[in-house]
Design a protein around this motif. Sequence first.
Motif, PDB file in Angstrom:
ATOM      1  N   GLU A  56       0.825  -1.206   0.000  1.00 18.41           N
ATOM      2  CA  GLU A  56       0.000   0.000   0.000  1.00 18.41           C
ATOM      3  C   GLU A  56       0.863   1.261   0.000  1.00 18.41           C
ATOM      4  O   GLU A  56       0.603   2.204  -0.763  1.00 18.41           O
ATOM      5  N   LEU A  82       2.763   1.647  -3.389  1.00 13.79           N
ATOM      6  CA  LEU A  82       1.885   2.119  -4.456  1.00 13.79           C
ATOM      7  C   LEU A  82       1.547   3.601  -4.277  1.00 13.79           C
ATOM      8  O   LEU A  82       1.447   4.347  -5.263  1.00 13.79           O
ATOM      9  N   ARG A  95       2.116   6.320  -7.198  1.00 13.89           N
ATOM     10  CA  ARG A  95       1.045   7.158  -7.736  1.00 13.89           C
ATOM     11  C   ARG A  95       1.344   8.638  -7.577  1.00 13.89           C
ATOM     12  O   ARG A  95       0.888   9.464  -8.370  1.00 13.89           O
ATOM     13  N   ARG A 105      -1.706   5.733 -11.876  1.00 16.94           N
ATOM     14  CA  ARG A 105      -2.795   4.790 -11.602  1.00 16.94           C
ATOM     15  C   ARG A 105      -2.234   3.391 -11.329  1.00 16.94           C
ATOM     16  O   ARG A 105      -2.865   2.383 -11.655  1.00 16.94           O
ATOM     17  N   THR A 155      -1.191  -0.121  -9.848  1.00 12.98           N
ATOM     18  CA  THR A 155      -1.888  -1.114  -9.036  1.00 12.98           C
ATOM     19  C   THR A 155      -0.918  -2.245  -8.706  1.00 12.98           C
ATOM     20  O   THR A 155       0.169  -2.354  -9.270  1.00 12.98           O
ATOM     21  N   GLN A 170     -13.239  -0.017 -11.031  1.00 11.46           N
ATOM     22  CA  GLN A 170     -12.279   0.984 -10.574  1.00 11.46           C
ATOM     23  C   GLN A 170     -11.971   0.819  -9.093  1.00 11.46           C
ATOM     24  O   GLN A 170     -10.808   0.889  -8.665  1.00 11.46           O
ATOM     25  N   GLN A 190      -9.833  -2.223  -8.453  1.00  7.32           N
ATOM     26  CA  GLN A 190      -8.474  -2.068  -8.968  1.00  7.32           C
ATOM     27  C   GLN A 190      -7.585  -1.288  -8.020  1.00  7.32           C
ATOM     28  O   GLN A 190      -6.367  -1.488  -7.985  1.00  7.32           O
ATOM     29  N   GLN A 191      -8.160  -0.405  -7.243  1.00  7.32           N
ATOM     30  CA  GLN A 191      -7.366   0.431  -6.345  1.00  7.32           C
ATOM     31  C   GLN A 191      -6.948  -0.299  -5.072  1.00  7.32           C
ATOM     32  O   GLN A 191      -6.106   0.186  -4.320  1.00  7.32           O
ATOM     33  N   GLN A 192      -7.521  -1.477  -4.822  1.00 11.88           N
ATOM     34  CA  GLN A 192      -7.182  -2.219  -3.614  1.00 11.88           C
ATOM     35  C   GLN A 192      -5.934  -3.073  -3.846  1.00 11.88           C
ATOM     36  O   GLN A 192      -5.499  -3.283  -4.978  1.00 11.88           O
TER      37      GLN A 192
END
Length: 487
Positions: free
Chosen positions: A166, A169, A173, A194, A196, A400, A403-405
């Motif tokens: 986390e 990433l 980002r 973006r 992932t 969406q 995908q962010q997790q």
Amino acid sequence: DADGATACAVGVRGLRALGADVDFIVPNRFEFGYGLTPEIVALAAKRRPHLIVTVDNGIASVDGVAAAAAHGIDVLVTDHHLPGPALPAPAIIVNPNQPGCGFPSKHIAGVGVMFYVLLATRALLRDRGAFAARAEPNLADLLDLVALGTVADVVRLDQTNRVFVEQGLARLRAGRAQPGVLALFAVAGRDHRRATAFDLGFVAGPRLNAAGRLADMTIGIRCLLATTAAEAAPLAAELDRLNRERREVEAAMQEEALADLADFADAPPADQCTLCLFRPEWHQGVVGIVASRLKDRFHRPAVVFARAADGELRGSGRSIRGFHLRDALDLVAKRAPGTITRFGGHAFAAGLTLPEAALPAFRAAFEAAARERLTPADLAATCETDGALAPGELTFALAQSLQQQVWGQGLPAPVFDDTFAVRGSRIVGGRHTKLSLERDGERFDAILFGHAEPLPGRIRAAYRPGVNEWQGSASLELTIEHWLPAA
């Protein structure tokens, strides 16, 4: 591999920031083998180091550590692999999986171990007053590398690893990653803003791994150590070229392996528990990928061998749930002495070396070990899903959000299942199928990788909702994981 490369880059960057005089060596594994061998120690000794630090290896390097001691060189082993019956000595060992270690996270990758060593070293230097006249280095700057190595090594995403990923990433980002990591995203055409976990595991990771598989991982480490975008760009471009070459080699080897298994594929014998393949022309650096593909396709533990030097074969294995691969190799080595020369690894992945003449004996002993441990239920592939989504729930917004997790080993992304009408299909890339599916009056784009044959008019599909980005636009696309004809 990517774990070792990121661990090396984290170690070099972190130790330099703490004031150490540090360099790295990555011997060609096809020439020197794995781990800290006496030959590698001799190579390192030419530079007259006071200390050798291993990353992502060393727990089995009994002879190598002894050789370093003979040269008067101390050794710090940082590793996460399972230890054998004897630990290397004399050495300082940091490994959460060594006997007696109380560290709660047993699943951190080699890069995570190295990061913790840096944290402890900084704390020690702080206590000694080393930062009285200068600022402490911010080791959080390295978290994009820690995240990349963690995801690429497919370790379980326990709480510690999830935090690593986390935070890494978040830095990616925000554009605060290392120039080499940003360059890997650029050559792949991916937007780091973006980023992932998928990008780490299937975009950046494979490009790093390609160097170790086909050439020299030094290229990958130099990319991760680059301090400017201009320095990183050509290295990332070379890694991208090697990855394309790796894909071509892999495709050819996989096609040949499937040809060798044609009879098995047509009618899998109920009493055959393992797959063990060898062709003399196969590439040593790609056998692990092919073994993984075969394991996924046939749901059997698979070991694939290529010819090495001096009459030896070098193999890589992948396993299924219920069959601890490293323990199985240990059992084979004990039951059939002289069959396996060297081995090491995890429950689901391992590497080994054996004399070419011993392959038939290994194949028989490996199969026997599997028959003792695997039941027919273990050999039946299953697909667990999170069920069906109600009409109106399968949306771009859902894709969406998912995908962010952070998903990965031990914490897989949700898989849903439902019945669809196939309204259209076309082949893309020569071996993938783009689909237009319909359910309850709703139309969905979908992709089925590695399948180019026509589908029936209706299918029961297990799928993951995803985001397809193309020429600046983004849309909902379903990735079909498994499918069956539907009535």
